[in-house]
Design a protein around this motif. Structure first.
Motif, PDB file in Angstrom:
ATOM      1  N   PRO A 105      36.199  36.624  49.472  1.00  0.00           N
ATOM      2  CA  PRO A 105      35.775  35.714  48.404  1.00  0.00           C
ATOM      3  C   PRO A 105      35.627  36.397  47.038  1.00  0.00           C
ATOM      4  N   GLU A 109      36.421  34.938  43.202  1.00  0.00           N
ATOM      5  CA  GLU A 109      35.579  35.180  42.018  1.00  0.00           C
ATOM      6  C   GLU A 109      36.418  35.780  40.896  1.00  0.00           C
ATOM      7  N   LEU A 114      35.266  30.239  41.427  1.00  0.00           N
ATOM      8  CA  LEU A 114      34.030  30.005  42.176  1.00  0.00           C
ATOM      9  C   LEU A 114      32.885  29.449  41.330  1.00  0.00           C
ATOM     10  N   LYS A 117      30.495  26.698  42.498  1.00  0.00           N
ATOM     11  CA  LYS A 117      30.902  26.241  43.834  1.00  0.00           C
ATOM     12  C   LYS A 117      30.062  26.910  44.915  1.00  0.00           C
ATOM     13  N   ALA A 119      29.752  28.950  48.216  1.00  0.00           N
ATOM     14  CA  ALA A 119      30.626  29.925  48.874  1.00  0.00           C
ATOM     15  C   ALA A 119      29.769  30.922  49.642  1.00  0.00           C
ATOM     16  N   MET A 129      29.852  38.062  43.515  1.00  0.00           N
ATOM     17  CA  MET A 129      30.231  36.654  43.352  1.00  0.00           C
ATOM     18  C   MET A 129      29.159  35.923  42.545  1.00  0.00           C
ATOM     19  N   CYS A 132      29.053  31.822  41.780  1.00  0.00           N
ATOM     20  CA  CYS A 132      28.978  30.774  42.799  1.00  0.00           C
ATOM     21  C   CYS A 132      27.536  30.437  43.179  1.00  0.00           C
ATOM     22  N   THR A 147      35.165  29.213  52.621  1.00  0.00           N
ATOM     23  CA  THR A 147      34.834  30.627  52.736  1.00  0.00           C
ATOM     24  C   THR A 147      34.110  30.873  54.050  1.00  0.00           C
TER      25      THR A 147
END
Length: 183
Positions: A105, A109, A114, A117, A119, A129, A132, A147
């Motif tokens: 993931p 990013e 992301l 979102k 995740a 990340m 997210c 994910t």
């Protein structure tokens, strides 16, 4: 038939890559593997595979989805591919499936898809990340994004993809034929 890209980079997580390739092909989907930099790629645990092609040969017009295996340094090598990030951006703009498991993931990013979102990822990669809404569920779906947490989730992750791209009946038939325990 849906066409799915599974990119492979040096240091990929073998369980995640091969499980996704195998199960998606069993589901009757057209899976193409593409190496980052070479067709011959070695996984994190020394398993060598030959990809169908290289990432520079991929035509995004043909694709319905991208599924990213994790592993380190595999996920970092995927993240560092401008070509792959551009493919992910284009598929996301077309609301096509972008899926990633384990450390991968971070590639979503880096592609900038992301933001806001839901995740998940392998524990510890949440710091990579920041855009997210991070979750700790085994598999997380948010619109066209799927994910998953890691190698132990590989079968659940790919079955979620099968249901997303095809239907629940196909997923259940696969689970039954493969003796996969369903929820």
């Amino acid at each position: 038939m849906a066409k799915i890209l599974i990119p492979l980079a040096e240091g990929f997580e073998e369980i995640e890559a091969v499980t996704n390739i195998d199960v998606l092909r069993r589901a009757g989907l057209d899976v193409i593997t593409a190496g980052i930099g070479s067709k011959n790629i070695e996984g994190d645990h020394g398993i060598k595979v030959e990809a169908d092609t290289v990432i520079s040969e991929i035509d995004t017009a043909d694709l319905d989805a991208v599924v990213l295996p994790g592993g380190m340094p595999g996920a970092a090598n995927l993240r560092d591919s401008n070509e792959l990030r551009n493919i992910i951006k284009k598929l996301n703009e077309e609301n096509k499936l972008c899926a990633a498991v384990c450390a991968a993931p971070i590639v979503l990013e880096a592609a900038g898809i992301l933001d806001g979102k839901k995740a998940t990822s392998y524990p510890g990669f949440d710091k990579d990340m920041p855009s997210c809404n991070y979750q700790e569920d085994r598999v997380v779906i948010d619109g066209n994004l799927i994910t998953g947490r890691g190698p132990g989730v590989a079968m659940e992750f790919v079955m979620t993809i099968v249901e997303y791209l095809l239907d629940e009946e196909t997923k259940e038939e696969l689970q039954k034929s493969m003796l996969v325990k369903s929820k």
